[in-house]
Design an enzyme around this catalytic site. Structure first.
Site, PDB file in Angstrom:
ATOM      1  N   GLU A  71      39.496  71.145  25.885  1.00 26.88           N
ATOM      2  CA  GLU A  71      39.614  72.137  27.207  1.00 26.88           C
ATOM      3  C   GLU A  71      39.703  71.807  28.434  1.00 26.88           C
ATOM      4  OE1 GLU A  71      38.291  75.806  27.220  1.00 26.88           O
ATOM      5  OE2 GLU A  71      37.707  76.447  25.112  1.00 26.88           O
ATOM      6  N   SER A  98      40.300  78.107  27.806  1.00 25.40           N
ATOM      7  CA  SER A  98      39.814  79.313  27.663  1.00 25.40           C
ATOM      8  C   SER A  98      40.728  80.394  28.086  1.00 25.40           C
ATOM      9  CB  SER A  98      38.650  79.602  28.212  1.00 25.40           C
ATOM     10  OG  SER A  98      37.951  81.009  28.160  1.00 25.40           O
TER      11      SER A  98
END
Length: 197
Positions: A71, A98
């Site tokens: 991420e 996200s």
């Protein structure tokens, strides 16, 4: 979904977030590229040569390059720009982030740079066009420069693992547009479906 010579197998952008930031279409913006370590070392350098019209490009953060497609996609805004009140800019990577994050972030660029995807060929100072309404992501260099110089100069990174799970992963993980899954889990076969309908 975006496509173009910088993402021939696709990329994604949360277009509402890009529209809210005013970065929905960015003609011919100069790139600033590097891998995650480069970004960590240079993003807050007070002498960093970026402005509000720059595009940050993160390379080698995809399924194999990460490894694991970490991420990293929401690249930080450089301090030099934050001090000017700039809160968003176009950021492009083969990483993920996200779904609740914000900003003009292009993610899941495929094929990833680690396997020689076009993102690997971006150099600091290149012109990049992001056109969200047209769903295009384009590196603006000549075909000759692309094919005869950059592709010819690119070298595949060495394998990271010789054995164990790492070797299994690097031999069988698929690209983002195929789900970042093991290829042998999805191939057809004679085994019965474990959840027959």
């Amino acid at each position: 979904m975006l496509s173009g010579n910088l993402a021939p197998d696709g990329a994604v952008i949360k277009h509402i977030a890009a529209q809210e930031s005013g970065c929905c279409s960015t003609p011919d913006r100069r790139s600033f590229s590097g891998d995650y370590k480069d970004m960590q070392n240079r993003v807050n350098d007070p002498d960093l040569k970026v402005d509000a019209d720059s595009v940050l490009v993160l390379q080698n953060a995809g399924p194999l390059g990460g490894p694991g497609m970490p991420e990293y996609g929401m690249l930080p805004i450089p301090d030099v720009l934050l001090r000017q009140g700039i809160r968003d800019m176009v950021r492009i990577s083969d990483a993920r982030m996200s779904g609740t994050s914000y900003g003009a972030c292009v993610l899941h660029v495929a094929p990833e740079s680690f396997v020689g995807g076009p993102l690997a060929l971006v150099r600091t100072g290149d012109l990049i066009t992001l056109d969200v309404p047209a769903r295009q992501l384009t590196l603006d260099i000549s075909d000759r420069e692309w094919a005869h110089q950059r592709k010819a100069q690119w070298q595949s990174p060495p394998d990271r693992y010789e054995r164990g799970y790492g070797a299994l992963y690097q031999a069988h993980v698929t690209q983002a547009n195929h789900g970042c899954d093991f290829d042998f889990l999805a191939r057809p076969g004679k085994n019965p479906d474990p959840n027959p309908r």
